[in-house]
Design a protein around this motif. Structure first.
Motif, PDB file in Angstrom:
ATOM      1  N   ALA A 178     -22.188   9.567  44.097  1.00  0.00           N
ATOM      2  CA  ALA A 178     -22.365  11.002  43.865  1.00  0.00           C
ATOM      3  C   ALA A 178     -23.850  11.367  43.879  1.00  0.00           C
ATOM      4  O   ALA A 178     -24.239  12.427  44.388  1.00  0.00           O
ATOM      5  N   ARG A 179     -24.668  10.504  43.323  1.00  0.00           N
ATOM      6  CA  ARG A 179     -26.117  10.737  43.352  1.00  0.00           C
ATOM      7  C   ARG A 179     -26.647  10.644  44.787  1.00  0.00           C
ATOM      8  O   ARG A 179     -27.484  11.455  45.204  1.00  0.00           O
ATOM      9  N   LEU A 180     -26.132   9.662  45.528  1.00  0.00           N
ATOM     10  CA  LEU A 180     -26.557   9.505  46.916  1.00  0.00           C
ATOM     11  C   LEU A 180     -26.171  10.720  47.754  1.00  0.00           C
ATOM     12  O   LEU A 180     -26.948  11.181  48.603  1.00  0.00           O
ATOM     13  N   PHE A 181     -24.957  11.254  47.512  1.00  0.00           N
ATOM     14  CA  PHE A 181     -24.468  12.413  48.264  1.00  0.00           C
ATOM     15  C   PHE A 181     -24.988  13.745  47.716  1.00  0.00           C
ATOM     16  O   PHE A 181     -24.647  14.796  48.237  1.00  0.00           O
ATOM     17  N   ARG A 182     -25.767  13.668  46.638  1.00  0.00           N
ATOM     18  CA  ARG A 182     -26.350  14.870  46.030  1.00  0.00           C
ATOM     19  C   ARG A 182     -25.269  15.885  45.657  1.00  0.00           C
ATOM     20  O   ARG A 182     -25.175  16.968  46.238  1.00  0.00           O
ATOM     21  N   ILE A 183     -24.477  15.508  44.672  1.00  0.00           N
ATOM     22  CA  ILE A 183     -23.423  16.383  44.152  1.00  0.00           C
ATOM     23  C   ILE A 183     -23.922  16.976  42.836  1.00  0.00           C
ATOM     24  O   ILE A 183     -23.818  16.347  41.780  1.00  0.00           O
ATOM     25  N   PRO A 184     -24.471  18.185  42.853  1.00  0.00           N
ATOM     26  CA  PRO A 184     -25.105  18.732  41.643  1.00  0.00           C
ATOM     27  C   PRO A 184     -24.102  19.121  40.557  1.00  0.00           C
ATOM     28  O   PRO A 184     -24.485  19.272  39.398  1.00  0.00           O
ATOM     29  N   GLU A 185     -22.834  19.304  40.923  1.00  0.00           N
ATOM     30  CA  GLU A 185     -21.845  19.761  39.941  1.00  0.00           C
ATOM     31  C   GLU A 185     -21.641  18.781  38.797  1.00  0.00           C
ATOM     32  O   GLU A 185     -21.168  19.171  37.722  1.00  0.00           O
ATOM     33  N   LEU A 186     -21.985  17.507  38.996  1.00  0.00           N
ATOM     34  CA  LEU A 186     -21.864  16.549  37.902  1.00  0.00           C
ATOM     35  C   LEU A 186     -22.727  16.941  36.713  1.00  0.00           C
ATOM     36  O   LEU A 186     -22.388  16.664  35.564  1.00  0.00           O
ATOM     37  N   ARG A 187     -23.840  17.624  36.987  1.00  0.00           N
ATOM     38  CA  ARG A 187     -24.717  18.044  35.894  1.00  0.00           C
ATOM     39  C   ARG A 187     -24.197  19.292  35.185  1.00  0.00           C
ATOM     40  O   ARG A 187     -24.665  19.634  34.103  1.00  0.00           O
TER      41      ARG A 187
END
Length: 523
Positions: free
Chosen positions: A507-516
């Motif tokens: 998720a960090r690699l794919f830059r998924i900001p919704e996790l934050r």
């Protein structure tokens, strides 16, 4: 709210594990579980769907617009609900054999199981009243934006049931067939289960009083605005009827599988256990979020702020997806280990839980469209549009019935109900596509589709990759320990941890900001 729901669901899992240890996953368990389905279904038919989907917007409007802050409206509404529930509960207990007959066939080879289910139902049907009371008081609190109590009080119900099944296992000779169960077993299970729901409902009373509601019966219903609520609830009732029709058909087919293979755990109980575990992420994340968002969305709709409503829906879909998507892949990858670890105890062994594990895997990815559909329908409810959700429920129920019937007729009893779990997934995929198109039209042709597709595409890639890594780790972990519960627990722990770490990294690699955004729904 989510934390309260987590504790509630965790204690619920403990209760279900004890229940499976006491009753197994075969025909005996299905008599109790089928009887316990009847009051929840009838409550939903009587008033549950209207309470959950229609009355929160009505209560919010009443509190905002009425000179008395909605007090009189609430009192009339509670009086009406209590009267409907009281009459409906009495009629249901009187007609228990007919009610059970909707979910289980009374055939010569199954007569003993049918009669036992009827006896259970007479003990369990009074739950209808307490389910309704809990929902009504909970919606009064939700309209005041006080959500915690409704999330925490189910823990009390689970504590009562855990104690009940503990007594059943510890103090009684546990039967392993329908013929062996006695009157004392039935009384303990029936009275204890109903008492749990009663405690859950009555525990809300102090919170409602603390929130400012002073209830007194009011029967002056004419000309007070309740007619609008009833008319709005009409379509919701039809929606519930459509869902219950599908549930009735699936229950009949699943009970038929149990009758063919009474000790193999291939029917209704396995299906209901798998579905309950599968719904845990939805209950913890999506339902908690929607409970908080619906009053805000209703207010935005009432004030004509369509852009704000669209933004809330988009954000809710993206944020819940960060949990729902990997959870769906988790069930696909680890359905077998999860079923064995939770339910292969007491009267059930690993062989008896294998069909349950396959059902959990078949449900698996269906969690994604199921959760998204649940969220999108709240867009219609915010506008007090209950007609469109009815037609969507009818479409999904029709697909589910048709596919379940095909599984029943074309597959062997061993695999028929597993096929029905997969059919449930297919039905919601099709339903979601139609719902999204209709809501897009309702909101002026814009539903943030590109952003949602991009986010869910990344979530799917991250979850699938992490799930594959976790599956490999689970195989290695299981082979490193002796067979049995230790091996299963080690495999599931290794696989789950590997999948979680892999998902966060991808998720960090794919830059998924919704996790934050998930903690506290910060923008």
């Amino acid at each position: 709210m989510a934390f309260g729901t987590v504790v509630s669901r965790a204690t619920g899992v403990i209760r279900q594990v004890l229940q499976a240890a006491a009753l197994g996953t075969g025909l005996l368990a299905s008599t109790y579980n089928t009887a316990n389905t009847v009051p929840t279904s009838l409550y939903t038919l009587l008033i549950g769907g209207a309470l959950n989907a229609v009355l929160v917007p009505q209560l919010v409007r009443s509190r905002a617009q009425d000179p008395d802050g909605g007090t009189a409206f609430e009192q009339r509404l509670i009086t009406l609900v209590v009267c409907v529930l009281g009459v409906g509960t009495a009629l249901a207990v009187w007609a228990a054999p007919q009610m059970v007959g909707l979910y289980m066939r009374d055939t010569p080879g199954n007569h003993e199981a049918f009669e036992l289910t009827v006896v259970f139902a007479r003990f369990l049907l009074p739950q209808i009243f307490f389910y309704g009371l809990f929902a009504m008081l909970g919606q009064v609190l939700n309209a005041r934006e006080k959500f915690g109590a409704m999330m925490w009080t189910p823990v009390l119900n689970n504590v009562v049931l855990v104690a009940m099944f503990g007594m059943y296992l510890g103090l009684m000779t546990v039967p392993d067939s329908v013929r062996d169960i006695g009157a004392a077993h039935v009384r303990l299970l029936g009275i204890g289960t109903t008492c749990g729901i009663a405690v859950q409902a009555l525990a809300l009373v102090p919170f409602v009083r603390a929130a400012g509601l002073r209830f007194r019966p009011r029967f002056d219903w004419s000309g007070t605005g309740l007619g609008k609520s009833v008319r709005a609830a009409r379509w919701t009732l039809l929606l519930v009827l459509a869902n219950q029709a599908a549930l009735t058909v699936v229950s009949n087919f699943a009970n038929a599988a149990d009758q063919r293979l009474p000790h193999d755990g291939v029917g209704y109980t396995a299906y209901s256990y798998a579905q309950t575990i599968w719904l845990l992420p939805q209950s913890i994340v999506t339902v908690s979020l929607v409970t908080a968002l619906l009053p805000r969305m209703s207010k935005a709709a009432a004030e004509g702020r369509t852009a704000d409503l669209r933004a809330e829906l988009s954000r809710a879909l993206r944020v819940t997806g960060t949990v729902i998507v990997p959870a769906g892949f988790f069930f696909l990858a680890f359905g077998q280990q999860t079923a064995e670890l939770l339910f292969a105890h007491g009267t059930s062994d690993a062989g008896a839980t294998e069909p349950l594990g396959h059902m959990l895997q078949a449900f698996g990815l269906g969690l994604i469209p199921f959760s998204a559909q649940y969220l999108l329908l709240r867009g219609f409810y915010a506008y007090e549009d209950t007609r469109t959700p009815f037609w969507m429920a009818t479409t999904i129920a029709g697909l589910n019935i048709a596919l379940a019937a095909a599984c029943h007729w074309l597959l062997s009893p061993r695999w028929a109900v597993t096929g029905m779990a997969a059919a449930y997934t297919v039905s919601y995929v099709i339903g979601l596509l139609i719902t999204a198109r209709l809501l897009r039209r309702r909101l002026g042709g814009y539903l943030d589709g590109r952003r949602l597709a991009r986010t869910y595409g990344k979530l799917t890639l991250a979850s699938a990759g992490a799930g594959a890594l976790g599956w490999a780790a689970a195989r290695a972990g299981g082979e490193a320990a002796p067979t049995g519960t230790v091996s299963t627990a080690l495999a599931l722990a290794a696989g789950g941890v590997t999948m979680a770490v892999g998902y966060l990294l991808l998720a960090r690699l794919f830059r998924i900001p919704e996790l934050r955004l998930l903690p506290g729904l910060r923008r």
